[in-house]
Design a protein around this motif. Structure first.
Motif, PDB file in Angstrom:
ATOM      1  N   LEU A   1       0.829  -1.203   0.000  1.00 27.48           N
ATOM      2  CA  LEU A   1       0.000   0.000   0.000  1.00 27.48           C
ATOM      3  C   LEU A   1       0.864   1.254   0.000  1.00 27.48           C
ATOM      4  CD1 LEU A   1      -2.732   1.330   0.074  1.00 27.48           C
ATOM      5  CD2 LEU A   1      -2.818   0.960   2.559  1.00 27.48           C
ATOM      6  N   ALA A   2       1.951   1.213   0.757  1.00 26.19           N
ATOM      7  CA  ALA A   2       2.865   2.357   0.781  1.00 26.19           C
ATOM      8  C   ALA A   2       3.441   2.614  -0.603  1.00 26.19           C
ATOM      9  CB  ALA A   2       3.985   2.111   1.782  1.00 26.19           C
ATOM     10  N   LEU A   3       3.792   1.541  -1.325  1.00 27.68           N
ATOM     11  CA  LEU A   3       4.325   1.693  -2.674  1.00 27.68           C
ATOM     12  C   LEU A   3       3.291   2.309  -3.611  1.00 27.68           C
ATOM     13  CD1 LEU A   3       6.478   1.215  -4.841  1.00 27.68           C
ATOM     14  CD2 LEU A   3       5.585  -1.119  -5.096  1.00 27.68           C
ATOM     15  N   ASP A   4       2.038   1.865  -3.475  1.00 29.49           N
ATOM     16  CA  ASP A   4       0.974   2.440  -4.304  1.00 29.49           C
ATOM     17  C   ASP A   4       0.809   3.923  -4.017  1.00 29.49           C
ATOM     18  OD1 ASP A   4       0.510  -0.018  -5.435  1.00 29.49           O
ATOM     19  OD2 ASP A   4      -1.200  -0.510  -4.146  1.00 29.49           O
ATOM     20  N   LEU A   5       0.861   4.289  -2.753  1.00 26.92           N
ATOM     21  CA  LEU A   5       0.714   5.696  -2.375  1.00 26.92           C
ATOM     22  C   LEU A   5       1.861   6.538  -2.923  1.00 26.92           C
ATOM     23  CD1 LEU A   5      -0.428   5.295   1.349  1.00 26.92           C
ATOM     24  CD2 LEU A   5      -1.809   6.181  -0.533  1.00 26.92           C
TER      25      LEU A   5
ATOM     26  N   LEU B   1       2.231  16.967  -3.085  1.00 27.32           N
ATOM     27  CA  LEU B   1       2.164  15.510  -3.208  1.00 27.32           C
ATOM     28  C   LEU B   1       3.048  14.846  -2.159  1.00 27.32           C
ATOM     29  CD1 LEU B   1       1.188  13.001  -4.693  1.00 27.32           C
ATOM     30  CD2 LEU B   1       3.067  13.303  -6.324  1.00 27.32           C
ATOM     31  N   ALA B   2       4.248  15.357  -1.973  1.00 27.55           N
ATOM     32  CA  ALA B   2       5.169  14.781  -0.968  1.00 27.55           C
ATOM     33  C   ALA B   2       4.582  14.936   0.423  1.00 27.55           C
ATOM     34  CB  ALA B   2       6.529  15.473  -1.058  1.00 27.55           C
ATOM     35  N   ARG B   3       3.977  16.070   0.705  1.00 32.46           N
ATOM     36  CA  ARG B   3       3.396  16.315   2.029  1.00 32.46           C
ATOM     37  C   ARG B   3       2.212  15.376   2.276  1.00 32.46           C
ATOM     38  NH1 ARG B   3       3.415  21.219   1.464  1.00 32.46           N
ATOM     39  NH2 ARG B   3       1.319  21.555   0.594  1.00 32.46           N
ATOM     40  N   ALA B   4       1.333  15.243   1.277  1.00 25.81           N
ATOM     41  CA  ALA B   4       0.150  14.397   1.432  1.00 25.81           C
ATOM     42  C   ALA B   4       0.525  12.929   1.526  1.00 25.81           C
ATOM     43  CB  ALA B   4      -0.808  14.630   0.260  1.00 25.81           C
ATOM     44  N   THR B   5       1.503  12.502   0.708  1.00 19.70           N
ATOM     45  CA  THR B   5       1.930  11.106   0.730  1.00 19.70           C
ATOM     46  C   THR B   5       2.587  10.746   2.055  1.00 19.70           C
ATOM     47  OG1 THR B   5       2.267  11.194  -1.673  1.00 19.70           O
ATOM     48  CG2 THR B   5       3.252   9.352  -0.494  1.00 19.70           C
TER      49      THR B   5
END
Length: 212
Positions: free
Chosen positions: A172-176, A201-205
């Motif tokens: 799941l982390a990889l998908d995110l 994107l970096a902040r949300a991920t």
């Protein structure tokens, strides 16, 4: 009377043939690399369906036999070149924080995906993958393994720093991490990323991974 000599050594079309050493064919590395580069250029120019060994050889400046000594068909040539991407990988960021690691990864990945050659090749290979299981497997391996190796190092580093839970769902982390940027750059082919997109994107991920 002049007798034309043949050889097992790879030589560009514009150079005279030379006598090769006895035994197995000599496969010159510079010729191999020229052919691999020509494959990417030819894929970007005409696509997989219209690509031919003749066109690749012409673009690489070699004879068709130089290509066939290395790969027995167009399919095997493309599979080899695409699969090689998986082992190259991307450099794993090491900034000391999850969010900034992701931001650096996105910067490098974004540039790679938006490169004119990559932006032409990836959608075409994805279309071919829907029709050819061998290409589908090679494309999946190249895309997933390349990202997975880097993403896993980012997650392991974040676990070591105590930023994320140890033993979280790696898949799941990889998908995110990989999904949003690939979707925008390759699937919908957004011509330009909005200002501040990679930061957001970096902040949300990072926040999503910390919540896993």
């Amino acid at each position: 009377m002049l007798v034309r000599m043949t050889t097992n050594a790879d030589e560009p079309q514009t150079r005279p043939r030379r006598r090769a050493p006895a035994g197995a064919a000599v496969l010159r590395e510079d010729v191999t690399e020229a052919i691999r580069a020509a494959v990417f250029e030819e894929l970007a120019a005409v696509g997989y369906a219209r690509m031919s060994i003749e066109g690749i050889a012409r673009r690489a400046g070699v004879g068709k036999t130089a290509v066939y000594r290395r790969w027995r068909s167009k399919l095997h040539l493309v599979l080899d070149v695409v699969s090689a991407l998986a082992v190259q990988g991307l450099p794993a960021p090491d900034t000391g924080a999850l969010e900034s690691d992701l931001r650096l990864l996105y910067e490098v990945t974004s540039r790679a995906l938006r490169h004119p050659v990559a932006s032409q090749i990836l959608p075409d290979l994805q279309a071919e993958a829907a029709r050819n299981p061998e290409i589908a497997e090679a494309v999946q391996k190249a895309l997933r393994d390349g990202q997975e190796g880097v993403a896993s190092k980012i997650i392991v580093a974040a676990e070591r720093r105590g930023e994320v839970r140890v033993g979280l769902d790696d898949e799941l982390a990889l998908d995110l991490i990989s999904g949003p940027l690939y979707w925008r750059s390759v699937v919908i082919r957004s011509p330009k990323l909005p200002k501040g997109y990679l930061d957001a994107l970096a902040r949300a991920t990072a926040a999503a991974i910390k919540a896993l």
